[in-house]
Design an enzyme around this catalytic site. Structure first.
Site, PDB file in Angstrom:
ATOM      1  N   GLU A 173       0.855  -1.186   0.000  1.00  0.00           N
ATOM      2  CA  GLU A 173       0.000   0.000   0.000  1.00  0.00           C
ATOM      3  C   GLU A 173       0.892   1.238   0.000  1.00  0.00           C
ATOM      4  O   GLU A 173       1.800   1.359   0.823  1.00  0.00           O
ATOM      5  CB  GLU A 173      -0.905  -0.016   1.240  1.00  0.00           C
ATOM      6  N   ASN A 216      -3.299  -1.689   7.712  1.00  0.00           N
ATOM      7  CA  ASN A 216      -4.621  -2.233   7.356  1.00  0.00           C
ATOM      8  C   ASN A 216      -4.407  -3.746   7.345  1.00  0.00           C
ATOM      9  O   ASN A 216      -4.199  -4.363   6.312  1.00  0.00           O
ATOM     10  CB  ASN A 216      -5.066  -1.726   5.987  1.00  0.00           C
ATOM     11  N   GLU A 297     -10.528   4.694   9.244  1.00  0.00           N
ATOM     12  CA  GLU A 297     -10.739   4.341   7.834  1.00  0.00           C
ATOM     13  C   GLU A 297     -11.318   2.937   7.676  1.00  0.00           C
ATOM     14  O   GLU A 297     -10.845   2.139   6.868  1.00  0.00           O
ATOM     15  CB  GLU A 297      -9.421   4.477   7.051  1.00  0.00           C
ATOM     16  N   ARG A 330      -2.105   3.619  17.007  1.00  0.00           N
ATOM     17  CA  ARG A 330      -2.113   4.806  16.143  1.00  0.00           C
ATOM     18  C   ARG A 330      -3.237   5.780  16.472  1.00  0.00           C
ATOM     19  O   ARG A 330      -4.350   5.377  16.792  1.00  0.00           O
ATOM     20  CB  ARG A 330      -2.211   4.394  14.672  1.00  0.00           C
ATOM     21  N   ARG A 341     -11.514  17.711  10.260  1.00  0.00           N
ATOM     22  CA  ARG A 341     -10.694  16.487  10.354  1.00  0.00           C
ATOM     23  C   ARG A 341      -9.394  16.746  11.117  1.00  0.00           C
ATOM     24  O   ARG A 341      -8.918  15.880  11.852  1.00  0.00           O
ATOM     25  CB  ARG A 341     -10.383  15.985   8.938  1.00  0.00           C
ATOM     26  N   ASP A 370      -2.688  14.369   7.175  1.00  0.00           N
ATOM     27  CA  ASP A 370      -2.184  13.111   6.623  1.00  0.00           C
ATOM     28  C   ASP A 370      -0.981  13.290   5.706  1.00  0.00           C
ATOM     29  O   ASP A 370      -1.153  13.295   4.491  1.00  0.00           O
ATOM     30  CB  ASP A 370      -3.317  12.417   5.846  1.00  0.00           C
ATOM     31  N   GLU A 392       5.128   9.455  13.730  1.00  0.00           N
ATOM     32  CA  GLU A 392       5.128   8.589  12.551  1.00  0.00           C
ATOM     33  C   GLU A 392       5.402   9.477  11.346  1.00  0.00           C
ATOM     34  O   GLU A 392       4.654  10.405  11.073  1.00  0.00           O
ATOM     35  CB  GLU A 392       3.762   7.894  12.402  1.00  0.00           C
ATOM     36  N   GLU A 398       3.944   9.090  -0.747  1.00  0.00           N
ATOM     37  CA  GLU A 398       2.543   9.005  -1.164  1.00  0.00           C
ATOM     38  C   GLU A 398       2.039  10.340  -1.702  1.00  0.00           C
ATOM     39  O   GLU A 398       1.304  10.382  -2.679  1.00  0.00           O
ATOM     40  CB  GLU A 398       1.677   8.560   0.024  1.00  0.00           C
ATOM     41  N   HIS A 526      -4.034  18.577   0.524  1.00  0.00           N
ATOM     42  CA  HIS A 526      -4.957  17.540   0.073  1.00  0.00           C
ATOM     43  C   HIS A 526      -5.775  17.895  -1.158  1.00  0.00           C
ATOM     44  O   HIS A 526      -6.970  17.592  -1.237  1.00  0.00           O
ATOM     45  CB  HIS A 526      -5.893  17.127   1.210  1.00  0.00           C
TER      46      HIS A 526
HETATM   47  C1  BDP Z   1      -3.188   7.370   4.300  1.00  0.00           C
HETATM   48  C2  BDP Z   1      -3.068   6.410   3.171  1.00  0.00           C
HETATM   49  C3  BDP Z   1      -3.721   5.087   3.431  1.00  0.00           C
HETATM   50  C4  BDP Z   1      -3.257   4.555   4.771  1.00  0.00           C
HETATM   51  C5  BDP Z   1      -3.561   5.581   5.840  1.00  0.00           C
HETATM   52  C6  BDP Z   1      -3.008   5.194   7.194  1.00  0.00           C
HETATM   53  O1  BDP Z   1      -3.633   7.011   2.024  1.00  0.00           O
HETATM   54  O2  BDP Z   1      -3.386   4.229   2.384  1.00  0.00           O
HETATM   55  O3  BDP Z   1      -3.865   3.353   5.071  1.00  0.00           O
HETATM   56  O4  BDP Z   1      -2.950   6.799   5.523  1.00  0.00           O
HETATM   57  O5  BDP Z   1      -2.003   5.777   7.575  1.00  0.00           O
HETATM   58  O6  BDP Z   1      -2.190   8.333   4.111  1.00  0.00           O
HETATM   59  O7  BDP Z   1      -3.572   4.357   7.882  1.00  0.00           O
END
Ligand code: BDP
Length: 706
Positions: A173, A216, A297, A330, A341, A370, A392, A398, A526
């Site tokens: 991922e 995930n 998520e 986390r 958010r 993020d 983190e 990404e 974003h």
């Molecule tokens: C986001 C990513 C996603 C990750 C999520 C995470 O797009 O793929 O699963 O963070 O950190 O940045 O859990």
């Protein structure tokens, strides 16, 4: 068996053969070292089966073409490598110093012994020896003077860990360097040689832990079948001082154990975890612990049963405690709601401060949203005073052009780690709030989301290796400068010639700022394309999609202006920061312009500090980003003669992509936001080369592997 190893004085040089290189050796290239100025340097002693000694032998062989000469007496120019268990080391009276440095710390020192001058690498433990040896090799590789060394080091964070977002089906991922290096189909019987290469590379920069599967998390990682595979990996990493950790799925008791639920207060669930943890430690006695993404998520978590994050984390912590394992829980949580958010993680976790067990550490992304190109630090840093918090960082790019863009992140991480939280008054940097300096905490840690894949050069872009490197170095010592780290990395990875090192370093040090400028200047965030996060799509509207996954939620462009109002008049996210930051961010006049659109909805004609209107400033920033990448191309082309053709060409063609992408970003954002600003793009900057409607049709087929 005790053996004393002496090395003859060496003093020779290599002609730099610019042989094709594929980048697979990373920064551990001993061949290209020019030793002509290396003074007398010799000797090696050791009585433990040490990777440290092996590494030195390997380096020696690569540097000299011959094997390490072994003698049986300490002479002048002897290199002595050993722990306090070693008699020769004990004789040097370093024990007190070594004790203070701990089992991962080390001393490298030139010591006069009678007529002899010897170089010592000493530590309390074997891990320290390994780190010390790599440090010594780094000095050699970077051409530093070795005649009088005086170094003592110990890491500033206890746990320095990579997070692999690698799935059990081999995909990664947000991975941009090919499939996963973990070959689950082949394990446990077949072992890829890359596991050991990976371990060496990490040990060389002080990384001492790795979470090998995606946050995930598939519950299957905890089956016997997979644990047997994990065991094999753990066995390979152990001699390099690296512990294995696993991401776990909170619903594992229900899914794997057939229990009715996974409620952390249910004794059956607790029992399941206790047994599972026992099973893990039977296979991997030094297992590190769990990383958990819960109620985030769509992942399951304690809230599914009306419990809190603390309830969930503590249940796992209790199961791990007898084995000294830890839980990294986390704080990346947010839900579609009326609440901004950027505020949600803080609101969720602050009330839980003081409720977590001692072996829980809450893992917080550097920014409140993020991993955006640039975010202010998350207000959770410094705020949870009774809970251990770990940063983190995202090594994988990404949101920074994947493995196509040259973006050195040492600069970003330094800005973040040095940000003053003011949690205990001025001087309360994020680093100090997390490394145990400000708050006494049983463990300190820092994580980086890995950018590693099966590509020959490991990270897709040769320069992306520098981010893996920089993460390790900063995790070891966050006081190092981004520049120093870049300097070492370039010398070890490419060349020691200053005419190469200096311009390359310049590119690296400017690269993050350039990327911010051509993607999201002034605090924009974003506005990426849906799902894959590569190109620009500030206009995206996906019917039925979550509002907080759409760019408009973040940029809020309208005819009046642009930016997210997080002031006391708006979402009031500013109030989550300590004084005086809250006021500073709240007031548009004092808010740093780098974050102005993060905290304010700013009129298009607002006058910026340099006299430009906001719209003009934004246009110039985008333009500047593009121009800088064009400069990087020119600078790089000038360096052709210094390095091998293979890597030169590879980087050259990546820069072409980056250059095109920068123009794409600039045109997309300026043409789109112009539909609101209704102002001309300043006439002294390059005209757009795209039509907005064409850009809006671009749909890249970049798979996001979940
Ligand atoms: C986001 C990513 C996603 C990750 C999520 C995470 O797009 O793929 O699963 O963070 O950190 O940045 O859990």
């Amino acid at each position: 068996m005790k053996k004393i190893v002496y090395i003859l004085i060496f003093c020779f040089s290599f002609s730099l053969l610019l042989k094709a290189e594929d980048g697979s050796k990373l920064w551990l290239r001993y061949k290209s070292v020019n030793l002509s100025e290396t003074p007398s340097f010799s000797g090696l002693k050791g009585d433990i089966e040490l990777k440290a000694i092996k590494e030195f032998q390997l380096a020696w062989e690569e540097m000299t073409g011959s094997s390490l000469p072994i003698h049986s007496r300490l002479n002048n120019n002897t290199l002595l490598i050993g722990t306090v268990k070693d008699l020769e080391i004990r004789r040097l009276n370093l024990n007190k110093e070594l004790k203070e440095l701990g089992s991962e710390g080390y001393i490298i020192r030139t010591i006069e012994r009678g007529k002899n001058s010897i170089t010592v690498v000493a530590s309390e433990g074997e891990k320290g020896l390994l780190y010390g040896t790599f440090h010594l090799l780094r000095l050699i590789q970077t051409g530093q003077v070795l005649s009088s060394i005086e170094i003592s080091e110990k890491p500033l964070y206890n746990v320095r860990i990579l997070n692999h977002w690698d799935n059990l089906n081999g995909t990664v991922e947000r991975g941009y360097a090919g499939y996963s290096i973990w070959k689950w189909d082949e394990l446990p019987s077949k072992v890829s040689p890359r596991y050991e290469d990976y371990a060496r590379a990490n040990a060389s920069i002080g990384i001492n832990g790795t979470v090998i599967n995606n946050v995930n998390a598939s519950p299957n990682i905890l089956t016997q079948e997979y644990l047997q595979k994990v065991k094999v990996i753990a066995n390979i990493l152990r001699p390099f001082g690296i512990k294995v950790y696993l991401s776990v799925n909170f619903s594992s008791p229900h899914i794997l154990g057939d229990l009715a639920n996974s409620d952390p207060k249910d004794p059956e669930v607790q029992k399941w975890w206790n047994n599972k943890v026992k099973e893990v430690y039977q296979l991997i006695p030094d297992f590190g612990g769990f990383l958990v993404k819960a109620n985030s998520e769509g992942q399951p978590g304690p809230q599914d049963y009306g419990r809190t994050h603390a309830d969930g984390a503590n249940m796992l912590a209790d199961a791990l405690l007898p084995y000294k394992g830890i839980v990294m829980w986390r704080a990346f949580v947010y839900n579609p709601s009326d609440q901004d958010r950027a505020k949600q993680a803080y609101n969720e976790f602050m009330p839980l401060d003081g409720q977590f067990r001692e072996n829980v550490i809450v893992q917080v992304k550097n920014g409140p949203v993020d991993f955006q190109p640039r975010e202010p630090f998350s207000p959770l840093f410094g705020a949870m005073k009774k809970t251990a918090i770990m940063p983190e960082l995202q090594i994988t790019q990404e949101y920074l052009g994947f493995s196509n863009h040259l973006v050195y992140l040492g600069t970003q991480w330094k800005e973040f780690l040095e940000s003053d939280t003011y949690s205990m008054g001025e001087g309360s940097s994020v680093a100090k709030a997390t490394d145990g300096t400000l708050y006494k905490q049983p463990i300190s840690a820092i994580a980086g989301v890995a950018n590693i894949g099966e590509d020959t050069n490991w990270t897709g872009h040769h320069f992306a290796q520098s981010n893996w490197y920089a993460f390790g170095r900063l995790a070891w010592n966050h006081n190092l400068s981004a520049e120093q780290i870049a300097d070492e990395w370039i010398r070890m990875t490419f060349s020691n010639e200053n005419d190469f090192v200096n311009p390359t370093k310049q590119i690296m040090l400017e690269s993050w700022y350039a990327a911010i400028d051509y993607m999201m200047p002034l605090g924009l965030h974003h506005i990426f394309a849906w799902d894959h996060h590569y190109g620009p799509e500030p206009w995206t509207d996906i019917p039925g999609a979550r509002a907080d996954w759409l760019p408009r939620y973040y940029h809020k462009a309208d005819e009046y202006g642009i930016g997210f109002d997080r002031t006391t008049e708006g979402s009031n996210a500013v109030s989550q920061y300590f004084s005086p930051l809250n006021d500073k961010f709240n007031n548009i006049e004092s808010c740093p312009e780098d974050y102005i659109l993060w905290f304010h909805h700013v009129p298009w004609d607002y006058e910026m500090k340099n006299g430009n209107s906001l719209w003009e400033e934004m246009s110039y920033k985008y333009d500047r980003g593009v121009k800088q990448v064009r400069e990087f191309q020119k600078d790089w082309d000038r360096l052709e003669s210094f390095i091998d053709n293979e890597r030169f060409k590879h980087v050259q063609s990546k820069l072409k992509i980056q250059s095109k992408d920068a123009v794409w970003w600039k045109d997309a954002c300026l043409l789109y936001f112009q539909t609101y600003s209704k102002m001309p793009i300043p006439y002294d900057i390059e005209r757009p080369v795209h039509e907005l409607e064409d850009l809006m049709k671009i749909k890249l087929d970049l798979k996001h592997h979940n």
